[in-house]
Each structure stands twice: as structure tokens, then as C-alpha cells.
Write a protein that holds these residues in place. Structure first.
Motif, short mmCIF file in Angstrom:
data_model
loop_
_atom_site.label_atom_id
_atom_site.label_comp_id
_atom_site.label_asym_id
_atom_site.label_seq_id
_atom_site.Cartn_x
_atom_site.Cartn_y
_atom_site.Cartn_z
N LEU A 64 0.98 -1.22 -0.11
CA LEU A 64 0.09 -0.02 0.03
C LEU A 64 0.97 1.12 0.07
O LEU A 64 0.55 2.31 -0.58
N VAL A 65 1.94 1.27 0.84
CA VAL A 65 2.90 2.50 0.71
C VAL A 65 3.37 2.75 -0.81
O VAL A 65 3.50 3.90 -1.06
N ASP A 66 3.84 1.41 -1.12
CA ASP A 66 4.43 1.58 -2.53
C ASP A 66 3.41 2.14 -3.56
O ASP A 66 3.75 3.02 -4.46
N PHE A 67 2.11 1.84 -3.26
CA PHE A 67 1.14 2.31 -4.34
C PHE A 67 0.56 3.79 -4.13
O PHE A 67 0.58 4.56 -5.01
N ALA A 68 0.28 4.05 -2.64
CA ALA A 68 -0.42 5.37 -2.54
C ALA A 68 0.63 6.33 -1.66
O ALA A 68 0.28 7.35 -1.29
N GLY A 69 1.68 5.85 -1.22
CA GLY A 69 2.74 6.82 -0.57
C GLY A 69 2.48 6.52 0.79
O GLY A 69 1.79 5.72 1.46
N PRO A 70 3.32 7.47 1.65
CA PRO A 70 3.43 7.39 2.99
C PRO A 70 2.06 7.53 3.80
O PRO A 70 1.62 7.24 4.96
N GLN A 71 1.19 8.27 3.08
CA GLN A 71 -0.12 8.78 3.58
C GLN A 71 -1.06 7.71 2.94
O GLN A 71 -2.13 8.18 2.63
N TRP A 72 -0.93 6.38 3.18
CA TRP A 72 -1.68 5.53 2.39
C TRP A 72 -2.77 5.48 3.10
O TRP A 72 -3.79 4.59 2.49
N ASN A 73 -3.17 5.96 4.16
CA ASN A 73 -4.45 6.04 4.86
C ASN A 73 -5.40 6.95 4.32
O ASN A 73 -6.62 7.16 4.67
N GLU A 74 -4.93 7.95 3.24
CA GLU A 74 -5.72 8.76 2.55
C GLU A 74 -6.18 8.37 1.18
O GLU A 74 -5.44 7.34 0.87
N ALA A 75 -7.13 8.86 0.50
CA ALA A 75 -7.52 8.57 -0.61
C ALA A 75 -6.44 8.73 -1.70
O ALA A 75 -5.74 9.61 -1.64
N HIS A 76 -6.30 7.79 -2.82
CA HIS A 76 -5.18 7.97 -3.99
C HIS A 76 -6.17 8.26 -5.12
O HIS A 76 -6.72 7.33 -5.56
N ILE A 77 -6.31 9.47 -5.52
CA ILE A 77 -6.99 9.84 -6.57
C ILE A 77 -6.21 9.90 -7.82
O ILE A 77 -5.31 11.11 -7.81
N PRO A 78 -6.22 9.30 -8.90
CA PRO A 78 -5.41 9.23 -10.21
C PRO A 78 -5.43 10.72 -10.54
O PRO A 78 -6.64 11.73 -10.58
N ALA A 79 -4.37 11.33 -11.16
CA ALA A 79 -4.40 12.46 -11.72
C ALA A 79 -5.29 12.76 -12.86
O ALA A 79 -5.78 11.85 -13.59
N GLY A 80 -6.15 13.90 -12.75
CA GLY A 80 -7.25 14.09 -13.70
C GLY A 80 -8.57 13.49 -13.18
O GLY A 80 -9.60 14.11 -13.70
N MET A 81 -8.60 12.69 -12.31
CA MET A 81 -9.78 12.44 -11.62
C MET A 81 -10.64 13.32 -10.43
O MET A 81 -11.78 13.02 -9.96
N GLU A 82 -9.68 13.88 -9.91
CA GLU A 82 -10.04 14.61 -8.73
C GLU A 82 -11.36 15.63 -8.97
O GLU A 82 -12.19 16.10 -8.23
#
Length: 98
Positions: A64-82
Motif C-alpha cells: 500500500l505504501v508503494d502504491f499510495a505513498g506514506p499517507q496510504w491511509n488517505e484516498a489516492h486519486i489518479p491525476a485528472g480524476m479529482e
């Protein structure tokens, strides 16, 4: 293993534009992530007409850290989807074997 439940409420007038991108961009970014073992997406119901979900299973916290970064407990929104997001939530659980 960790189960991640992501919920997003999209702007009502953007649902028709959002849904195909959710199926391709969002789903693709997660499915291709190392350590992601399963993905299920859900769409609106009568009770939540603007809400979508993505339930993923991850090998471990490091994935999860590799995917979403150190703040993996927050939503990971792909660029342009926000631009579609009205509100979103993310929850994590240790997967209990059944």
C-alpha cells in the motif's frame, strides 16, 4: 493482508463522464500495482445514486505504501480524476481469513 475500501461520491452532473474513467483509469492504476491481489468495483444504487466504491486486497502494508505513498491511509486519486470528486472516504482492515 489488508483490505482497502474506497468510496467516492461524484458530482451528479459528471457521472456519465466519470464512470468510464473509473472503470479504466482508476481500476487500471490499482490492478497494475504490485501487491494488489484483488479488486472489486461497485456502482450507484437507489440509496446512494452518486456513489461508487472500490474494494481492494493487498499483500501487506508495504504494498500500500508503494502504491499510495506514506499517507496510504488517505484516498489516492489518479491525476485528472479529482474534478469528479464531491467527497471520498477510505478505510483499511486487516483481512481475517475465512
Amino acid at each position: 493482508m489488508i483490505t482497502r475500501i474506497f468510496r467516492v461520491k461524484v458530482k451528479s452532473d459528471m457521472k456519465s463522464e466519470f464512470e468510464p474513467l473509473f472503470r479504466s483509469v482508476s481500476l487500471g492504476s490499482v490492478k497494475s500495482a504490485t501487491g494488489c491481489t484483488d479488486v472489486i468495483i461497485g456502482g450507484p444504487t437507489v440509496w446512494s445514486p452518486d456513489e461508487y466504491s472500490m474494494i481492494t486486497t493487498w499483500e501487506d502494508q508495504d504494498s500500500l505504501v508503494d502504491f499510495a505513498g506514506p499517507q496510504w491511509n488517505e484516498a489516492h486519486i489518479p491525476a485528472g480524476m479529482e474534478k469528479f470528486v464531491d467527497q471520498c472516504w477510505v478505510h483499511h482492515y486487516v483481512t481475517i481469513p475465512t
